[in-house]
Write an enzyme that holds these catalytic residues in place. Sequence first.
Site, PDB file in Angstrom:
ATOM      1  N   LYS A 100      -6.277 -11.211  -6.468  1.00 32.87           N
ATOM      2  CA  LYS A 100      -7.495 -11.389  -5.686  1.00 32.87           C
ATOM      3  C   LYS A 100      -8.573 -10.409  -6.151  1.00 32.87           C
ATOM      4  CE  LYS A 100      -9.039 -11.302  -0.851  1.00 32.87           C
ATOM      5  NZ  LYS A 100      -8.640 -11.012   0.535  1.00 32.87           N
ATOM      6  N   LYS A 122       0.816  -1.227   0.000  1.00 32.98           N
ATOM      7  CA  LYS A 122       0.000   0.000   0.000  1.00 32.98           C
ATOM      8  C   LYS A 122       0.848   1.274   0.000  1.00 32.98           C
ATOM      9  CE  LYS A 122      -4.189  -1.903   2.086  1.00 32.98           C
ATOM     10  NZ  LYS A 122      -5.182  -1.799   3.174  1.00 32.98           N
ATOM     11  N   LYS A 164     -12.275  -4.870  -4.074  1.00 31.05           N
ATOM     12  CA  LYS A 164     -13.144  -3.705  -4.230  1.00 31.05           C
ATOM     13  C   LYS A 164     -12.348  -2.445  -4.534  1.00 31.05           C
ATOM     14  CE  LYS A 164     -13.615  -2.942   0.829  1.00 31.05           C
ATOM     15  NZ  LYS A 164     -12.764  -3.996   1.363  1.00 31.05           N
TER      16      LYS A 164
END
Length: 327
Positions: free
Chosen positions: A192, A111, A195
Amino acid sequence: MKKVLSGIQPSGKLTLGNYIGAIKNFVTLQQDHACNFMVVDLHAITVPQEPAALTEQSEAVAALYIAAGIDPNKANVYLQSHVMQHAQLGWLLTTLTSMGELERMTQFKDKSAGKESVGAGLFVYPALMAADILIYNADLVPVGEDQKQHLELTRDLAGRFNHRFGDYFTLPEPYIPEVGARIMSLDDASKKMSKSNPNPGSYIALLDTPDEIRKKLSRATTDSGREVKFDPASKPEVSNLITIYSQCSGLSIAEVEQRYEGQMYGPFKKDLAEVVVGVLEPLQQRYREIRESGELRNILRQGAERASEMAERTLQDVQRLMGFVGK
């Protein structure tokens, strides 16, 4: 009963991957476990959030929990920020956590990659995640493969606390179902389903319309060849779609393969869309009823009150063991 703790961040739209990999298991676990299912809004703000969007998504995730079958009379459903002991224990555990442990967290590396400035919250939030689990002395934590590292840190911190201050915390175990724990992206089965993916065609959102679901699955990437066969190594794209079919229909993977033996991808993907629509349409109807009824805030308040009672007992014990002066 064994205690279970899990939560989902209210950042972006919940996907079919969240449903199959997490929420569906929550519904099963509530039958014979003491469950706490949070909306982890404190974790969400480790990256910037628009206030109005955070409010809406927090309520949406909670309503989707209930719409999917979590019974607030059996399991506590609440917002993480409504149980202040999470943050309080999070700070105490941060003081037991080394910089090196936090630097090794792959989620932080992912991230923060390529960013000029990274908030300290993103760096230290694994200690808060440990507090989420340990504040209830949870026995089991439903986690995806990408969260196992955080659970290992939680176990390390619990052991470190027990060694320094006396045997108190349970060392939690992961709960990872064998099939369906990791649903992959519709456009790239090496990633994966997420969202946060900027391509909306890569995921099915739980609130997508039937036509959107049909369109996304008709365009889902497939492997070369024509066989509807489960082989994650050589046919990862189709294997992912078979897993979704199996999880949504209740058929085994072998039964799905048998049903489409000798058929090409087209009929399989068309039927898969109807299977997914059949699962999500009733969930969406229940979701709309919950949002329109105005009952959600009351459910969240009651869940937080019950969770806070347990959490406060733990916090007071921990503070006493660490040497804090009692009130």
